[in-house]
Structure formats: structure tokens, C-alpha cells
Design an enzyme around this catalytic site. Structure first.
Site, PDB file in Angstrom:
ATOM      1  N   LYS A 262       0.863  -1.183   0.000  1.00  0.00           N
ATOM      2  CA  LYS A 262       0.000   0.000   0.000  1.00  0.00           C
ATOM      3  C   LYS A 262       0.897   1.230   0.000  1.00  0.00           C
ATOM      4  O   LYS A 262       1.641   1.455   0.946  1.00  0.00           O
ATOM      5  CB  LYS A 262      -0.910   0.020   1.227  1.00  0.00           C
ATOM      6  N   HIS A 738      31.024  13.998  25.290  1.00  0.00           N
ATOM      7  CA  HIS A 738      30.623  14.946  26.311  1.00  0.00           C
ATOM      8  C   HIS A 738      31.549  14.811  27.516  1.00  0.00           C
ATOM      9  O   HIS A 738      31.700  13.704  28.050  1.00  0.00           O
ATOM     10  CB  HIS A 738      29.179  14.701  26.768  1.00  0.00           C
TER      11      HIS A 738
END
Length: 865
Positions: A262, A738
């Protein structure tokens, strides 16, 4: 001043024309009043885009390393290269390996350019401003020469998009959504493999440029004569309303059914005949002008006339979806028609023939086009409906259409075509909106409904899925449709208070998790406006509870559970029901939605000490990481109770409701809403004005290797230790590290931000060749950006143990300093690795709670370095 032949001497010197099929450089007359421009995607030593402008009989050329961007803030490096002959503007093919520029060349865009001033003077002064009229690059652009560094020989320019109606914040969409040749419709792989050569201009090294041009013209004229011979005078067939499918709850069984994907796009009924093509929507609107490439491809079909049914979708690296199609219609990006039925051919009505015969005839007809990405045959699988549906859903697609193999073609909704969806998605009518208190946001949510027995029934609201441009377009449309009274039959009292009512003629496509008990949309996400559907025709689309139709001639089998999905008990995680549990979320890893929910349930004990009770922003990807994603920091009415809210006054003075999670159920509930990333504030909700950590995000330019990032992190750790600040490390799941300073929440935001800024600037001032402390992308080349801006009120950083919405689903992972030295990349940890670390007892941050430090006056007055 160099003559034209002298201008091309460098081009000819670099090439051996007995080996390469590129045209030999020679003077050529101008191509006409309009000066040509083109872009060739070139996969040589490094993939780049060759940007060329016709001027003074040659093509002035620049190599744009990252390709053009629609975002005016993106200044793309464009390295000046040798002038090319005008004939090169038709070249598409492969340059042999070992030759200059060896690799695949695609004609990515063509058109004409309109200089604003004298180009000769602009080239001399170092600035060219112009408008482009191409298939993909349009509007105002500029080339600006950069000041050369000492000893630098090459000419570096910047290609910049000017701010106009074509510009977009999503600058990358231009190259991500256009992946085929603008001339032949081929992909880079198809060109490299030599597929579809008969549709491309082929240059031969044993012919002169003039002979090549003449041969090409003869071939094109010959093709034109052949096309004209097979296309009689006449008109394309008349439009016929398409056949529509009935929604059911499960796929039909048996070989009597053909199962197709679809598609998530616009239905097109295409009429071909007499040399003309007309592309109609399902309601008979003529949209041929919206799809010129599709119309041009269909015009090449080897037939007298035809009426073809299909669906048009957007083409991009991420697949196809409705939002991408709408953007393609705005920007001119590539689209593809998947043809799945043939209603008429050469004046004969085929509608009464069995579908399987019609499809075989269609396949043979489409083969006459050769290799093209613009029009393709929609493949099917006969039988095995449940297995096909499971595979489609696992791939993150919308669902399947099951069709009776022997059924005729009938206009209107039938039971011989059935649709089975993986997600809940349908159209709703927009009847109003609620205003937003946030500055710059046109509305908070749309109020939706469907027409039932002539009345507009309220179906809830949707407040997510809007990009900035889409919101602006909707706001402009709403301004023309305001009315005093509600168009709904009835609306909940809480919605009545501040709603703005609209004429109910706009149709929205919405993806959502489910309907609530009172029939309202839950966890909805706006996908786009549907211009191909009438508002009055929008009804509540409910699947037939009895399931699919039985096989023709057989009685309906008893209901049974589908093998394609887990049972209800299997999809419950910490009391949260996970919809679409088998949906693949991360490309390349096979991680499903239910897998991700279970991961956060397991990891919660490690993650919550750092993420709980911090305001959180979510990156939501309701259809998975390869589809449309958006960033969300405010709550709305549809949020589950497990995701809590807290009112926070923003810098504007307005108060907005922010999200936070308190426990594991909150993490899982966020996954149910399609969350792939958690980004947290550096403070908790009970002490919002005092951060409990500092984050230094070491963000490298792509040219900087990870070893340099690790070394920078260690240096920053040592210098912070010199002023008695202890740190921990985390790889981000992207490309950076970090360096985190845990804090007792004593200092205010301004103090924390000011300190972080001084640290970053100190690094940049002492070693400007390797570090930069400003956000400017131009200044980051070859350097590491020490991002200190995450230490501001309202700024966020990726949470420890959060997945990232990237291929493979990498995880932001806490690591020990010794461990960091041994890592090869910042994205090497995935969900399985994290679970394994937990089982092994690996916890690099186990002692973080023992760190008792704050930003004292002594620390704030310290000088780094």
C-alpha cells in the site's frame, strides 16, 4: 585574455580521449539566448556535485563537496575547477578508473541561469549573484570567493542559497530527495552498471565533438520519428473514476488474492494517447503539471493509447511517505509512479478481463520504457497475505492492498480490493484550531472531524508533526477561512473556550495510535494536507470487524489470532500497551518498537538517576528512524499520564507546559509515542534555576578523526582537574564526546554559562588551529567545536543511555576515562552492548554520586590554562 580554446586547454590536457567517453574540449557556439546551467553528481575519489554555468562559450565549473543546500545559513564549499566544453553538459556515464575524475557521473539537474550583473566582472571580483531555473535548483543563489590562505593554490568559493520563497530550513532535502538523473531517471548504481544506456546520451571517444553532437541529434530525431509513427492523432482516453479498496482487519488467505504494497502517496489515473498525457487525481482533477517527469516518461510508452491506474510517491534515501511527497511537490524533487492496473490499451476496454491478465499486459507495456526510476510496475505476491503483511509492517510501511486475481476492474469502493493497514491513519477535516501562547507559533493544535450523515463530528486534536514551513502555510490558509461559529455538531466544553473556528474544507492526513473511548484521536501526528480529496467525502474509516472477505466460492473461516504480531500480553511493557510492536525503528539493526520499549524498562535504573525529573525534549519518529521525525519539548492533551508536565516561564515571559519523566513507565510511554531520543535540561524541576551539571560537547568537523577528539577530552579533563573539578565522559552516539562536570545545584545559570564560555574560549584562543568556541560552521573546518551553549537555561543535551535516531540505533553511553582511550568511535555502542554491560556489572559512573562539588567563587574566578 585567454581565448576560448585556451580556456579549454587544461580540460583537454587532463584527459586521454582514447580511454574516456567524455567529449573533447572544443569551441562551441552559445546554446541560445538562455545561458545553460547544470549540476553533475560525480562519484570520483569523493562524492561531490559539479556545478557548471555557461559563459563565453564554456562551462565555468565548481566542485561542491557536500552538494547544494536550500538553507541560506549553509555556505557550501565550492572549489573552482577547469572550464569544461558546452558539450559536457550532456554527459552522463562512467569515467574509467585510473583516468582523471574516474567514477560515475549523473546529470543531476539542468536548466538555465539568469545573472544579476555582468558575470565577467563578477568572476573577477569574486562574487556572482544569479537566479536558477532548473528542475531542482531554483530561485536566487550566489557564488562568493574566499580569501586565499598563504600558499593556497586552489580557488575556494562558497555556494549560498539566497533567502526567498524556495529557501528552506531543511537544506539537506534538496540532495536527499533527488537521487535519480533528471534526464534518464537512473540511479548512480544503474548508471555505473550501464543500465538504460539506450535512454542516455552516449559519447564515443573515437568521434569528434561535432560528430558526437550530430550523432546524438540524428539519434534523437530518429527516436522522435519512431515515437511519432506509433502515436496517431487523437486524444487520451477519458478519465474513469478509480476502483477503491475496503478497509479490513486482517489479510485474506489463499492464492485467489494478489497482495501489493500500500503506497503512501496520491492516486493517479493516467491517460496516454495522441502524443499527450493527462494525470488525474481520484476525483478527476488534472494534475499533469504537478508531475511533468512522470508525464514525460509515460509519453514514451510503446502504445497508441492507454489508461493506467497507479500511485505517485516521493523518492528519497529514506523511502517514500506522504510528507515527503508534499515537500516534493513544493520543491520539484523526484517522484515515482507505481503503476498497478491497466484499464484501457490501444482503444480496447480491458476492465472486464481478470486482474492477473491486466497486470501482465501492463508489465509488458512498461518494459518498453527500459530502465527508469520514474515509472515502475507494482509487483505483487500471490497468496500468503499474512506473511506479506508481516513483512511490510516490519519494514515500516503502511500496509497492503489485497486484490482478487480474477476480478474485473470496477470504479468505486469494492470488496474485491481490500486494504489492511499496519498503522492507524486516515483523513480528517480541519474545523478549527487552538491558538498557541508560544511566540512565533501560529497554533497549538488542529481540531479535527469527519462528516457523518451531513454533520461534522468532532474527532479530537493533533498538535505535533508540523515543521516551521508547514505551520506558516497552514496559518496562511487558515487566515482566509475563519468563521464565527463552530462547524462541528458538538465540541467538548474545554475546547470551546479559546478555539478559532474555520470553514471545514481542508483535509488533513493524520497518523495516530488509536481512538480513545470517546472516539478521539490519541497520539496523533500531522502528515500533510490532502488536496486530492473533498472534505464532504471524509468519513470515519473503520475496519470491518469481521475481517477480510473469504476466498471466492468458499465459506468464511473461523477467526483466529494473526501470527504476524505478538499477542496483547506480549505487547504490554510496565503496563504500557505498545502499538505496532513489530515496526522496525533502526535501519541495519532490526530493532523493533517492542524491543526498544523493553530496553528502556531494563535500562531505567541506570538512566533515571541522571534523567528523571529533568525537563525533557523528545525526538519523535512515529514511523521509525527512516521516516519523518520531529523535536518536541511541550506537552499537549494527547500525552499519557506517565509523561508528566511542569509549567515553566520562558524568556519571553510566557509560560508553557514542559515534559519530564519520573520513572521507568514514563520512558516506556515515550517509546509508545514514537520517541527515539531523550534530551534533558541540566537542572531538575524543583531547582530549575540552578544546574546540577555542566556539559562540554566536543563536536568535531567531519575531517577531524576520533583520536583527536579523545585527546581533546583528556586535555579538558586534566585542566578542569587542575581547578578541583572532577569530570566523567560520555560518547554521544554521534561523532563527539561529552565531558560532564557533576555539580551540587548552587550556582545560577548565568554563572554556569559564563564559566563554561570562558573555558571553551580559553582553549580556542590558545590553540585556534584545533579548537573553536563559536557555532559558525565555516569556522569549524578542521577543528573541534567546544560547545558550551548547552549550559544555558532551556538548553538540552542527549541523556545518558538514550538511543539516537540514526542508522543502527547507537546509544549515548557513559564510559570510563581509560575505556575512552580504547574506543574507535563515538557511535560504537548499541542496545545489545548496553544490556551486555549491565549483565556484566560494567558501570563507569558508579561513583558519580560521591562527587560533591559546586561552582564556588574560587572555581568561578579560576583561569583555565
Amino acid at each position: 585574455m585567454a581565448t576560448r580554446n585556451e580556456l579549454l586547454s587544461e580540460y583537454n590536457r587532463r584527459r586521454d580521449f582514447t580511454k574516456t567517453s567524455e567529449p573533447k574540449g572544443a569551441v562551441a557556439p552559445a546554446s541560445g539566448d538562455r545561458k545553460r546551467f547544470l549540476v553533475q553528481k560525480h562519484d570520483a575519489t569523493r562524492l561531490h556535485y559539479d556545478f557548471r554555468l555557461e559563459w563565453e562559450g564554456v562551462l565555468k565549473s565548481w566542485a561542491v563537496t557536500r552538494g547544494p543546500s536550500l538553507n541560506p545559513d549553509d555556505k557550501r564549499l565550492a572549489v573552482r575547477t577547469e572550464d569544461h566544453p558546452l558539450a559536457y553538459g550532456d554527459f552522463e556515464g562512467t569515467i574509467p578508473e585510473g583516468e582523471y575524475g574516474g567514477g560515475t557521473v549523473m546529470l543531476w539537474d539542468t536548466g538555465w541561469w539568469e545573472p544579476e550583473d555582468d558575470p565577467s566582472k563578477g568572476l573577477k571580483k569574486g562574487k556572482l549573484s544569479f537566479r536558477l531555473h532548473g528542475s531542482r535548483m531554483k530561485g536566487g543563489w550566489a557564488l562568493v570567493r574566499m580569501r586565499p590562505r598563504d600558499g593556497e593554490k586552489r580557488e575556494n568559493w562558497l555556494l549560498v542559497k539566497e533567502t526567498d520563497e524556495i529557501a528552506s530550513d531543511d537544506g539537506e532535502s534538496l540532495i536527499k530527495e533527488n537521487i535519480t538523473s533528471v534526464v534518464t531517471g537512473r540511479t548512480m548504481d544503474e548508471i555505473a552498471q550501464g543500465k538504460g544506456e539506450k535512454r542516455a546520451r552516449v559519447w564515443r571517444s573515437n568521434r569528434s565533438t561535432t560528430e558526437n553532437l550530430k550523432a546524438g541529434a540524428i539519434a534523437e530525431n530518429d527516436n522522435a520519428r519512431k515515437r511519432a509513427a506509433r502515436k496517431p492523432s487523437g486524444k487520451p482516453p477519458a478519465f474513469r473514476p478509480p476502483q477503491l479498496a475496503t478497509l479490513v482487519t486482517k489479510a485474506p488467505a489463499g492464492d485467489a488474492w494478489l497482495n501489493e504494497a500500500k503506497f503512501d502517496g496520491y492516486r493517479l489515473v493516467c491517460a496516454i494517447g495522441g502524443g499527450a498525457v493527462r494525470c488525474y487525481t481520484r476525483n478527476g482533477l488534472d494534475w499533469t503539471e504537478k508531475f511533468p517527469a512522470i508525464a514525460a516518461a509515460l509519453a514514451e510508452l510503446n502504445c497508441k493509447s492507454a489508461l493506467i491506474d497507479g500511485e505517485v510517491v516521493a523518492l528519497s534515501d529514506a523511502g517514500s511517505n506522504f510528507s515527503a511527497l508534499q515537500k516534493a511537490l513544493r520543491t520539484g524533487a523526484s517522484t515515482r509512479l507505481y503503476a498497478f492496473d491497466l484499464i484501457e490499451l490501444d482503444g480496447k476496454d480491458l476492465s472486464r478481463k481478470p486482474l492477473i491478465e491486466r497486470k501482465e499486459t501492463l508489465r509488458v507495456l512498461l518494459d518498453s520504457l527500459g530502465t527508469t526510476a520514474t515509472v515502475q510496475y507494482s509487483e505483487h505476491v500471490q497468496g500468503k497475505g499474512e506473511h506479506v503483511l508481516a513483512a511490510i509492517c516490519k519494514a515500516g510501511q503502511e500496509g497492503i492492498i489485497a486484490k482478487e486475481a480474477k476480478a474485473p476492474y470496477r470504479s468505486g469502493r469494492t470488496r474485491s480490493w481490500l486494504k489492511v493497514k499496519c498503522t492507524k491513519r486516515q483523513e480528517f477535516v480541519i474545523g478549527g484550531y487552538t491558538p498557541s501562547s508560544k511566540q512565533g507559533r501560529a497554533f497549538a493544535s488542529l481540531l479535527l472531524g469527519t462528516f457523518e450523515d451531513g454533520k461534522l463530528i468532532y474527532r479530537g486534536g493533533v498538535g505535533t508533526g508540523f515543521g516551521e514551513r508547514v505551520m506558516e502555510e497552514l496559518a496562511a490558509a487558515f487566515a482566509k477561512r475563519r468563521r464565527e461559529t463552530s462547524p462541528f455538531d458538538s465540541v467538548p466544553r474545554e475546547r470551546m473556550r479559546d478555539a478559532i473556528w474555520l470553514k471545514p474544507d481542508l483535509v488533513a492526513e493524520v497518523d495516530f495510535a488509536e481512538f480513545t473511548a470517546d472516539g478521539h484521536v490519541r497520539h496523533g501526528s500531522f502528515e500533510g494536507l490532502r488536496e486530492d480529496k473533498e472534505a464532504k467525502a471524509v468519513k470515519l474509516e473503520t475496519a470491518k470487524s469481521t475481517g477480510a472477505a473469504p476466498e471466492p466460492g468458499k465459506s468464511k473461516p473461523p477467526a483466529r489470532a494473526s501470527k504476524a504480531s505478538p499477542t496483547r500480553g506480549d505487547t504490554d511493557v510496565l503496563g504500557v500497551q505498545i502499538s505496532h510492536p513489530d515496526r522496525i525503528l533502526f535501519e541495519g539493526q532490526g530493532i523493533t518498537k517492542i524491543d526498544l520499549a523493553r530496553y528502556y524498562a531494563v535500562i531505567a535504573d541506570r538512566m533515571l538517576p541522571f534523567a528523571a525529573d529533568h525537563p525533557v525534549s523528545l525526538v519523535r519518529c512515529p514511523q521509525g528512524g527512516q521516516r519523518h521525525c520531529f523535536f518536541q519539548k511541550h506537552t499537549n492533551d494527547a500525552f499519557p499520564e506517565a509523561i508528566r508536565e511542569v509549567p515553566i516561564m520562558e524568556a519571553s515571559g510566557e509560560t508553557e507546559n514542559y515534559m519530564y519523566v519520573h520513572d521507568a513507565k514514563g520512558l516506556v510511554a515515550a517509546v509508545q509515542m514514537g520517541t527515539l531520543e531523550f534530551h534533558i535540561w541540566g537542572a531538575t524541576i524543583d531547582r530549575l534555576e540552578k544546574p546540577d551539571r555542566l556539559v562540554f560537547d566536543l563536536d568535531p568537523d567531519p575531517s577531524v578523526d576520533f583520536a583527536a577528539v579523545k585527546a581533546a577530552a583528556a586535555t579538558l579533563r586534566d585542566e578542569l582537574a587542575d581547578i578541583d573539578l572532577k569530570t566523567v565522559a560520555m560518547v554521544t552516539g554521534g561523532k563527539g564526546v561529552h565531558v560532564i562536570v557533576p555539580l551540587r545545584p548552587h550556582a545560577e545559570w548565568d554563572e554556569a554559562k559564563g564559566f563554561a564560555k570562558r573555558v571553551a574560549q580559553s582553549f580556542a584562543e590558545r590553540d585556534p588551529e584545533h579548537f573553536v568556541a563559536t557555532m559558525s560552521k565555516a569556522k569549524r573546518k578542521g577543528r573541534i567545536f567546544i560547545d558550551w551553549l548547552r549550559n544555558d537555561r532551556g538548553a538540552t543535551a542527549i541523556a545518558p543511555f538514550s538511543t539516537r535516531a540514526r542508522a543502527g540505533g547507537p546509544v549515548a553511553t557513559p564510559v570510563g576515562w581509560d575505556e575512552l582511550e580504547s574506543l574507535d568511535a563515538a557511535n560504537s555502542f548499541h542496545i545489545a552492548d548496553i544490556v551486555e554491560r549491565i549483565e556484566a556489572g560494567t558501570d563507569p559512573w558508579r561513583d558519580i554520586g560521591k562527587i560533591k562539588q559546586s561552582l564556588t567563587k574560587k572555581v568561578l574566578d579560576s583561569v583555565i590554562g
